[in-house]
Design an enzyme around this catalytic site. Structure first.
Site, PDB file in Angstrom:
ATOM      1  N   GLU A  72       0.789  -1.241   0.000  1.00  0.00           N
ATOM      2  CA  GLU A  72       0.000   0.000   0.000  1.00  0.00           C
ATOM      3  C   GLU A  72       0.816   1.283   0.000  1.00  0.00           C
ATOM      4  O   GLU A  72       0.528   2.200   0.759  1.00  0.00           O
ATOM      5  CB  GLU A  72      -0.955  -0.013   1.205  1.00  0.00           C
ATOM      6  CG  GLU A  72      -1.860  -1.219   1.227  1.00  0.00           C
ATOM      7  CD  GLU A  72      -2.718  -1.320   2.485  1.00  0.00           C
ATOM      8  OE1 GLU A  72      -2.645  -0.424   3.338  1.00  0.00           O
ATOM      9  OE2 GLU A  72      -3.469  -2.303   2.607  1.00  0.00           O
ATOM     10  N   GLU A 117      -6.128 -10.865  -0.922  1.00  0.00           N
ATOM     11  CA  GLU A 117      -7.002 -10.604   0.234  1.00  0.00           C
ATOM     12  C   GLU A 117      -8.468 -10.525  -0.194  1.00  0.00           C
ATOM     13  O   GLU A 117      -9.225  -9.683   0.271  1.00  0.00           O
ATOM     14  CB  GLU A 117      -6.585  -9.290   0.918  1.00  0.00           C
ATOM     15  CG  GLU A 117      -5.125  -9.255   1.303  1.00  0.00           C
ATOM     16  CD  GLU A 117      -4.688  -7.944   1.975  1.00  0.00           C
ATOM     17  OE1 GLU A 117      -5.562  -7.178   2.408  1.00  0.00           O
ATOM     18  OE2 GLU A 117      -3.478  -7.722   2.054  1.00  0.00           O
TER      19      GLU A 117
HETATM   20  O1  9MR Z   1      -7.687  -7.835   8.528  1.00  0.00           O
HETATM   21  C1  9MR Z   1      -6.793  -6.974   9.200  1.00  0.00           C
HETATM   22  C2  9MR Z   1      -7.467  -6.415  10.431  1.00  0.00           C
HETATM   23  O2  9MR Z   1      -7.674  -7.431  11.392  1.00  0.00           O
HETATM   24  C3  9MR Z   1      -6.624  -5.295  11.030  1.00  0.00           C
HETATM   25  O3  9MR Z   1      -7.350  -4.675  12.061  1.00  0.00           O
HETATM   26  C4  9MR Z   1      -6.283  -4.285   9.959  1.00  0.00           C
HETATM   27  C5  9MR Z   1      -5.438  -3.183  10.533  1.00  0.00           C
HETATM   28  O4  9MR Z   1      -4.684  -2.508   9.584  1.00  0.00           O
HETATM   29  O5  9MR Z   1      -5.588  -4.940   8.917  1.00  0.00           O
HETATM   30  C6  9MR Z   1      -6.401  -5.860   8.268  1.00  0.00           C
HETATM   31  O6  9MR Z   1      -5.716  -6.414   7.156  1.00  0.00           O
HETATM   32  C7  9MR Z   1      -5.379  -5.498   6.117  1.00  0.00           C
HETATM   33  C8  9MR Z   1      -4.185  -6.043   5.403  1.00  0.00           C
HETATM   34  O7  9MR Z   1      -3.131  -6.259   6.289  1.00  0.00           O
HETATM   35  C9  9MR Z   1      -3.732  -5.109   4.298  1.00  0.00           C
HETATM   36  N1  9MR Z   1      -4.813  -4.825   3.396  1.00  0.00           N
HETATM   37  C10 9MR Z   1      -6.022  -4.357   4.002  1.00  0.00           C
HETATM   38  C11 9MR Z   1      -6.487  -5.360   5.051  1.00  0.00           C
HETATM   39  C12 9MR Z   1      -7.836  -4.953   5.589  1.00  0.00           C
HETATM   40  O8  9MR Z   1      -7.748  -3.749   6.289  1.00  0.00           O
END
Ligand code: 9MR
Length: 590
Positions: free
Chosen positions: A326, A442
């Protein structure tokens, strides 16, 4: 050909699914091993031939230091909202005692962990006693298991810790529709993965679901920079030090024990990265470090991550890693805004470097320290929106050409109202034109207002058609969670399974209609009929026909199961659960 999902959605809604019969789901006599029973707490469980209620062996439970230490059993077919009759025989041989009470219990999560004693019985030494119980798990209950222990007390003495034996465990309930393994079905095309959390990897039902459906795992949070970087150890050493949390170890141990490859997620990210990492002395009270210092730190950190993983979990096949996550902003700005506040989308990386040098460096270091078999990805979301799409394209193209990056990770956090499959498809084409690998990292699709399960299922189906089409340069597709209950966007039900692990229309949409050859090899079926659509539902198969006629049904091995007459319109033909071939198509009767 894959039939359209509109039809599937309608089918699921219109069909009055018959009540399932109650069946013996489990009958475990411990003659062939522990059969899914595991220890509870510090107890140890093992097959024993010292005594048996039937046959020659039973399960012996030893090493109990607390009354609740015993044995437990979970299975994907024991789910919320259903009733089960359970029985089990108990005995003990400890000569210090004449009798003791043992309990057959159930545990589940429903606004906290619930423990229910289904039945108990006084057991006499050396005599096998059968205990019978029944339970209905409330709908929405999670982490369900059945367990045995000696009678619960808060005033424990030695008798409450004695060894005991169980045998002939029987569980009767509604049989769930058998679902096919996602990763097996998609094996000819790409890996089928999921994100996992510490809690899901620690639950027996989570594990059995993973075992069945997925051949790639991503730690949802446990291997992110904030989970791995230690401030105190970094301060002490004067360079970034990483460690593995309990959760990360659980996930890596599972991958190691079960030979499941891992997607590493992630190394360089603006979010979930501690602010102190970017400051002098690893302390936010000091200045932000220079570009040169940050580059040194980045190399030390990336090296440390790969060294730690290789040292602690040498058997885990880390086949992919999100090296940079990102880095680009949505909108027209190119890189994320420079700044210290990740919650506003700002990035320390842009702040320190001012350009994309940090991305180049991250890939250079990852290539230097990652195992040769680990492919390296640039990973992002909203990857289909311009100008972000072109930014990602240009970057990955540059890094792919200088051989530090292997491909692009399309996170694919989608919604039923955006993006269109067309836009998504163009994005896949664009990234594919680089010549690099693509991984869908994802995937989830939220159900937005006005949309239904069927809308979502149609999108899933269309996407998987695209993924199959691109499979020569798309090596892995991961969904972001096992079931809706554990999704970061769970309120909008974005995944393939309900919280009780039952399959949603989205699941059926992506398995239904896979070419027969994909799953079962080249089978010649001498059945050619036009003007009919056939497909399976629960306990039946459907023939939708323009004329009267008859259709032949074959087993997977090619033998004729029967010839069925149908008339114009919709015909429902009852059939036992199974996979059949009709009209050169695989028909799954659930
Ligand atoms: O699914 C993840 C969630 O449990 C966390 O709170 C969050 C915090 O940043 O991150 C989520 O996973 C992310 C992933 O690492 C990167 N792409 C976006 C995902 C959804 O937010």
């Amino acid at each position: 050909m894959k039939r359209t999902l509109l039809l599937l959605g309608a089918t699921l809604l219109m069909t009055n699914i018959e009540a399932q019969e109650v069946k013996e789901l489990h009958n475990i006599d411990f003659e062939l091993g522990v059969s899914g029973w595991v220890n509870r707490g510090d107890a140890k469980v093992a097959i024993s031939t010292e005594t048996a209620n039937s046959g020659s062996s039973s399960l012996k439970i030893t090493n109990r230091s607390q009354v609740w230490n015993g044995a437990s059993f979970a299975s994907g077919d024991i789910v919320s909202g259903k009733t089960y009759k359970v029985s089990c025989a108990f005995t003990f041989t400890d000569t210090r005692y004449e009798t003791h009470t043992f309990e057959l219990c159930a545990q589940y999560d429903d606004n906290g962990t619930r423990y229910v004693t289904m039945a108990s019985a006084d057991v006499t030494r050396g005599k096998w006693t059968e205990v019978n119980g029944e339970i209905t798990f409330p709908s929405g209950a999670g982490n369900i298991s059945i367990y045995v222990q000696s009678k619960y007390t808060t005033e424990e003495t030695d008798i409450d810790h004695m060894d005991f034996f169980i045998d002939d465990f029987v569980c009767i309930g509604e049989e769930l529709p058998e679902v096919e393994s996602l990763c097996n079905l998609y094996k000819p095309y790409f890996r089928f993965g999921t994100a996992v959390s510490t809690s899901v990897i620690s639950s027996a039902s989570g594990k059995s679901h993973i075992e069945k459906h997925f051949n790639s795992l991503t730690a949802e949070n446990e291997m992110k920079p904030d989970a791995m970087l230690s401030q105190s150890l970094s301060k002490e050493k004067g360079e970034p030090v990483v460690q593995l949390s309990y959760g990360a170890r659980q996930i890596l141990q599972y991958c190691s024990d079960n030979n499941v490859p891992l997607r590493g997620h992630c190394l360089v990210w603006h979010s979930q990265t501690p602010a102190w990492f970017f400051h002098e002395g690893f302390d936010t009270k000091n200045e932000v470090v220079s570009k040169e210092t940050m580059t040194t730190r980045m190399e030390q950190y990336i090296k440390a991550v790969f060294e730690l993983l290789a040292k602690e979990f040498p058997k885990v096949n880390i086949y992919a890693y999100d090296v940079v996550n990102e880095a680009f902003a949505d909108g027209s700005n190119g890189l994320r805004t420079a700044g210290k506040d990740a919650s506003k989308g700002q990035s320390y990386w842009t702040l320190i470097y001012g350009n994309d040098l940090f991305i180049e460096k991250a890939f250079e270091f990852a290539r230097k320290y990652a195992p040769a078999t680990c492919k390296l990805y640039y990973n992002d979301y909203n990857e289909y929106i311009e100008p972000k799409r072109t930014n990602i394209y240009n970057l990955v193209k540059k890094l792919y050409n200088n051989k530090t990056c292997d491909g692009v990770g399309m996170q694919s956090h989608l919604a039923t109202n955006y993006p269109s499959v067309q836009l998504y498809s163009e994005t896949l084409d664009k990234f594919a034109s680089i010549g690099c690998d693509i991984q869908v990292t994802e995937l989830d699709i939220t159900i937005e207002s006005g949309a239904s399960d069927a809308t979502q299922a149609k999108i899933y189906s269309d996407l998987f058609d695209l993924y199959i089409k691109h499979s020569s340069h798309l090596s892995s597709v991961s969904v972001w969670g096992l079931h809706d209950g554990m999704s970061w966007r769970g309120d909008r039900k974005p995944l393939l399974f309900n919280s009780d692990y039952t399959a949603k229309p989205a699941y059926y949409s992506i398995i239904d209609g896979l070419e027969i050859e994909n799953a079962i090899g080249d089978i010649r079926v001498p059945c050619e009929t036009n003007d009919v659509v056939v497909f399976g539902i629960q306990n039946a198969f459907i023939v939708e026909a323009l004329n009267d006629g008859e259709i032949e049904l074959y087993s997977l091995s090619g033998s004729l199961v029967g010839v069925y007459k149908y008339s114009e319109g919709r015909n429902i033909i009852a059939l036992p659960k199974g996979i059949y071939i009709a009209n050169k198509q695989k028909v799954i009767v659930r």
